[in-house]
Structures are given as structure tokens and as C-alpha cells.
Write an enzyme that holds these catalytic residues in place. Structure first.
Site: not given
Ligand code: AMP
Length: 277
Positions: A33, A148-149, A186
Site C-alpha cells: 500500500h 496494485g498489479k 498482502s
Molecule cells: P487492499 O487493501 O487489499 O484492497 O489493497 C489496496 C490496494 O493496494 C490495491 O490496489 C492492491 O492491488 C494494492 N496492493 C495490495 N498488495 C500489494 C502489493 N503487494 N504490491 C502492490 N500493491 C499492492
């Protein structure tokens, strides 16, 4: 940093903005994030981060109730990252009774993650549409949104929503952040035991193996898949998939236009990862 918990307050603080960088998250922030936030900080006048554990993207029986929540730590992280506005809305302020729905496209929205988690992307698109519209409400000069990809299908669908609904938002894809052993960061990694973390490393190893094969000229996806399954032979694999950047399934790798995706269950935790080739 201003912390806002409802929409009226957010609208008060988003008048006359120049360039805005927006990072939507579900909290339990980690370096992944943070890399999005840093990029947003570098490229925009104002940075807005949202933390919202969105109930509509969790299916019956999924981990909504046990999803990690670390508001205090997240607030500190955002302060240190020089975020301007942290938006932490309540569920009641975002959703209404019997409201209108955004639906994921019939094919791309219901394969892979959308097939294992039918309806998941409807919820993702619903909330992202709302968040974009709230921030666009006071017409900033520009809005860039960072994703994020790691969540490749989500990224493809949000880009499609922006195009199909003519939204004035630039979607900025950001690289996957991994720990030193290769595990993609994650929030759900918090569920893994030390042994499960070791097992989970086979996922990124299989993707590295795939990329090496492609560099050696192996473009046939069934050959690559066989090798990947061998690397992950001790894991419960949900799918290995090969798509192009339009998220259409492919049988031969198209260089600079392909993504290899993996979903696995490790213990009780579902993990996804991918590589862009
Ligand atoms: P989330 O809180 O899981 O909904 O993620 C929020 C954003 O962070 C999303 O755009 C995800 O793709 C990105 N994100 C989560 N984990 C990673 C990572 N390891 N690397 C890059 N971006 C990430």
C-alpha cells in the site's frame, strides 16, 4: 493530515483542488500500500487515501468479520507518508437501502477470481465508482487513482469501468511489492503460520520459473503450466491462468502483453499472485 469519516466533511476539504492522487485500500496497510501512497505523493498536489473494508465485495462465508483492522497503526502510517486526507467512512455513509448497482462485465468479471468468488467484482466496482464520484464531486483539476498489479483482474476491470462509463480518472498501475523471500505482500498474509509462509513461497517461485522459461523462448502456456504445477506440487492450486492485457485467455505467451495468474489455498488462506510478461 485530516481524518474524515463522512462524505459531507470530505466534500468540505476537497474544494478547489489541483491534482489529486487517490489510493483506495481496505486498511491493514503494508509496504505494498505504501508504495502506492508514495507514488501518489510524488505525482500529485493532494493525496487522499481511503480505508474502507467494503462489505459488498465479500461473499457469504468469506472473511469480512475477521479481516484485519488496524486503524490506529494505519493512521500513523498515513501521517508519516505525508497523506493529506485520510477518508475512513462508515458502511452506513457509503451504502443505501435498495440502491442502484454497478455490475461487472459478463465475461471478464466472472472468470478466475470472479468465478471462484461470483459477485466479488460487482462489490469492488460498486464501491470504487462511489469513491471516484465522491472525489470528483468538487471537480479537482485532475484525478489519478493508484492500484496494485497484485490484483490484476481488479485493475483490468476498474480500467474498463473508467473507459465504459467515461469517468475522468487516470488509472495508474503499480508494481507488486514482495518481501525478501519473494512472497507478495498482502493483508491476508497475517493469517499464515510460519510453516504456511514457507509453503506459500512456492507461488512466487513458480512465477519466476515461468518467467525464466519465457526468457528461454518457451511460449506455449500448457508447457509453462506443467512446470509451474511441478514447483507448486505441495499446494492446493485453484487456478493457473494466462491472459493478455485485455484479460482474454491465451494459449501462447504474447511478449509484453501477457499476465500469468495463480490462486492457491495455503492452510485456510486464499492467496493470489501474478507476473506481467
Ligand atoms: P487492499 O487493501 O487489499 O484492497 O489493497 C489496496 C490496494 O493496494 C490495491 O490496489 C492492491 O492491488 C494494492 N496492493 C495490495 N498488495 C500489494 C502489493 N503487494 N504490491 C502492490 N500493491 C499492492
Amino acid at each position: 493530515m485530516i481524518i474524515v469519516k463522512n462524505i459531507e466533511e470530505l466534500l468540505k476539504h476537497t474544494k478547489n483542488l489541483d491534482s489529486v492522487g487517490f489510493v483506495p485500500t481496505m486498511g491493514a496497510l503494508h509496504q505494498g500500500h505504501l508504495s502506492l501512497i508514495k507514488r501518489a505523493r510524488d505525482e500529485n498536489r493532494t493525496v487522499i487515501v481511503s480505508i474502507f473494508v467494503n462489505p459488498t465485495q465479500f461473499l457469504e462465508g468469506e472473511d469480512l468479520d475477521k479481516y484485519p483492522r488496524r486503524d490506529l497503526a494505519d493512521i500513523e502510517i498515513c501521517k508519516r507518508a505525508d497523506v493529506d486526507i485520510l477518508f475512513m467512512p462508515t458502511v452506513e455513509s457509503i451504502y443505501f437501502e435498495d440502491e442502484l448497482r454497478v455490475e461487472a462485465p459478463a465475461i471478464r468479471g466472472f472468470i478466475l477470481e470472479g468465478s471462484r468468488r461470483a459477485g466479488h467484482f460487482n462489490g469492488v466496482l460498486q464501491v470504487v465508482m462511489k469513491l471516484f464520484n465522491i472525489i470528483l464531486f468538487n471537480r479537482p483539476k485532475s484525478l489519478r487513482a493508484y492500484f496494485g498489479k497484485k490484483d490484476a483482474q481488479q485493475l483490468a476491470l476498474i480500467s474498463q469501468m473508467v473507459k465504459d462509463y467515461f469517468l475522468n480518472v487516470d488509472i495508474i498501475p503499480c508494481e507488486i511489492v514482495r518481501d525478501s523471500s519473494g512472497l507478495a505482500l498482502s493483508s491476508r498474509n497475517a493469517y499464515l503460520s510460519a510453516d504456511e509462509v514457507k509453503e506459500a513461497l512456492a507461488i512466487s517461485r513458480s512465477l519466476k520459473r515461468a518467467s525464466k522459461l519465457v526468457m528461454q523462448g518457451v511460449l506455449d502456456t500448457s508447457t509453462i503450466e506443467r512446470e509451474m504445477r511441478d514447483v507448486m506440487k505441495n499446494l492446493d492450486i485453484e487456478y493457473i491462468a494466462f491472459v493478455n492485457r485485455d484479460f482474454k485467455k491465451i494459449e501462447t505467451i504474447e511478449l509484453k502483453n501477457s499476465t500469468i495468474l495463480v490462486a492457491c489455498i495455503v492452510g485456510e488462506t486464499r492467496l493470489i499472485d501474478n507476473i506481467w510478461i
